[in-house]
Design an enzyme around this catalytic site. Structure first.
Site, PDB file in Angstrom:
ATOM      1  N   HIS A   1       0.864  -1.187   0.000  1.00 19.71           N
ATOM      2  CA  HIS A   1       0.000   0.000   0.000  1.00 19.71           C
ATOM      3  C   HIS A   1       0.906   1.244   0.000  1.00 19.71           C
ATOM      4  CE1 HIS A   1      -3.258   2.670   0.618  1.00 19.71           C
ATOM      5  NE2 HIS A   1      -3.593   2.394   1.868  1.00 19.71           N
TER       6      HIS A   1
ATOM      7  N   HIS B   1      -0.702  -1.561  -9.813  1.00 17.94           N
ATOM      8  CA  HIS B   1      -1.732  -0.963  -8.964  1.00 17.94           C
ATOM      9  C   HIS B   1      -2.972  -1.833  -8.987  1.00 17.94           C
ATOM     10  CE1 HIS B   1      -4.579   1.939  -7.287  1.00 17.94           C
ATOM     11  NE2 HIS B   1      -3.504   2.435  -6.694  1.00 17.94           N
TER      12      HIS B   1
ATOM     13  N   ASP C   1       3.629   5.689  -5.535  1.00 20.85           N
ATOM     14  CA  ASP C   1       4.779   5.581  -4.638  1.00 20.85           C
ATOM     15  C   ASP C   1       6.112   5.732  -5.364  1.00 20.85           C
ATOM     16  OD1 ASP C   1       3.048   5.297  -2.587  1.00 20.85           O
ATOM     17  OD2 ASP C   1       3.740   3.334  -1.906  1.00 20.85           O
TER      18      ASP C   1
END
Ligand code: COA
Length: 330
Positions: free
Chosen positions: A211, A250, A308
């Site tokens: 995450h 993702h 990220d």
């Protein structure tokens, strides 16, 4: 979002894919087209013209000036709590430190959402300073949230370009549908527990590398690869060892995560303002190599850069690499 196919009788859903658990006006994630709308605004436009206070005002249904004031009050309220956190901020992992520090707060003393956001900023910056062997810096309740957060991390007044870079980051990650940490927080909130408990749960979920915990490993990857010509061999070896490429893939997006582009543009604005962005060139080369390597292994499943990947590079550029860091998962 497309309507999910109903589950057959007696079927068990693995995960929440296709399962509607709530409606929200806060954000809309279109995974096929790569579009994120936060409180009715495209993330691209919001991140270039709105400070963190502005997006909080939209999400919380308040006006920007009162949010700015409340965030400052929250930071000031959290500052004396640094003395009663035990060894919480001594954890080497920033997210572990933050989770432990937030758990010390009494919900009755931090009743406002802005109090909670203010406390996160104070504790996170105190942790970053502590890792560098530096004392914490007290908040200045009169400043904007991003400016004060940077000042508390770096120790000096940050320039406008850095403040704009952090605002762009905070706005970009302010909301993202029913992601794992939001879901965790909502489960706790739905029991009529308190906001602090909900946030502590959310931090626990966010910490995981699948995450929000990928930026640290992304920086480690960039350091290990070091030069673009080593990228393909390093990535292949990583996959052969059964590991995933951090910052790629993702759950929802089947195209490049729109937030990756927003953060990459924030990095370019930093460059235009004369600040160095040490890992940007390498990051772009590694992204390109990773896309190719992953496509060869999973031709039917687009595995592209996620938020990220460029979070890692942006927070790295906003910190001061020699001492204090803004990347709490590194
Ligand atoms: N590197 C290598 N392989 C990956 C991968 C990655 N980053 N992401 C997905 N895959 C592979 C899986 O191994 C799986 O392969 P298989 O079908 O041979 O078993 C396939 O792609 C589908 O993976 P799945 O776990 O179903 O994808 P997901 O959509 O549930 O996973 C993530 C989403 C984000 C958890 C996943 O892409 C990932 O682990 N990424 C790296 C961590 C990361 O960047 N986290 C930050 C997310 S914002």
């Amino acid at each position: 979002m497309n309507a999910p196919a109903p589950l057959a009788a007696n079927a068990t859903a693995t995960g929440l894919e296709g399962v509607v658990v709530a409606d929200t006006r806060l954000s809309d994630v279109d995974g096929e087209r790569g579009r994120l709308v936060i409180a009715g605004h495209d993330v691209e436009s919001l991140a270039t013209r709105t400070p963190f206070e502005g997006v909080c005002a939209l999400l919380w249904g308040r006006d920007e000036a009162s949010v700015r004031e409340a965030l400052g009050r929250g930071r000031a309220r959290a500052w004396p709590k640094l003395g009663v956190l035990g060894d919480a901020l001594e954890a080497a992992d920033g997210m572990e430190a933050l989770r432990a520090a937030m758990a010390h707060l009494r919900a009755s003393e931090f009743p406002d959402d802005a109090d909670v956001a203010g406390a996160v900023a104070v504790f996170a910056s105190a942790w970053a300073r502590g890792r560098a062997g530096l004392p914490p810096v007290a908040p200045d309740a009169g400043l904007g949230h991003a400016e004060d957060l940077l000042r508390m991390v770096l120790g000096d007044a940050p320039d406008a370009a850095r403040v704009a870079g952090l605002d762009a980051y905070l706005v970009t990650v302010s909301d993202h549908g029913m992601n794992a940490s939001t879901f965790a927080a909502r489960v706790v909130a739905s029991t009529a527990s308190d906001t602090i408990s909900a946030i502590v749960s959310a931090i626990g979920a966010l910490k995981g590398p699948l995450h929000g915990g990928a930026p640290g490993p992304v920086l480690d990857m960039l350091d290990a690869i070091a030069t673009p010509e080593h990228a393909v061999a390093w990535l292949e070896a990583e996959l052969n060892a059964g590991r995933r490429i951090m910052g790629m893939g993702h759950r929802i997006y089947r195209v490049r995560d729109p937030r990756a582009a927003v953060l990459e543009r924030a990095l370019l604005r930093l460059e235009q303002a004369g600040r160095s962005t040490p890992r940007l060139g390498l990051a772009r080369a590694v992204e390109q190599a990773a896309v190719g390597v992953l496509r060869a292994r999973h031709p039917a499943r687009p595995l592209l850069a996620n938020v990220d990947f460029y979070t890692a590079v942006l927070l790295d550029a906003l910190g001061d690499r020699k001492s204090t860091r803004l990347n709490f998962s590194h």
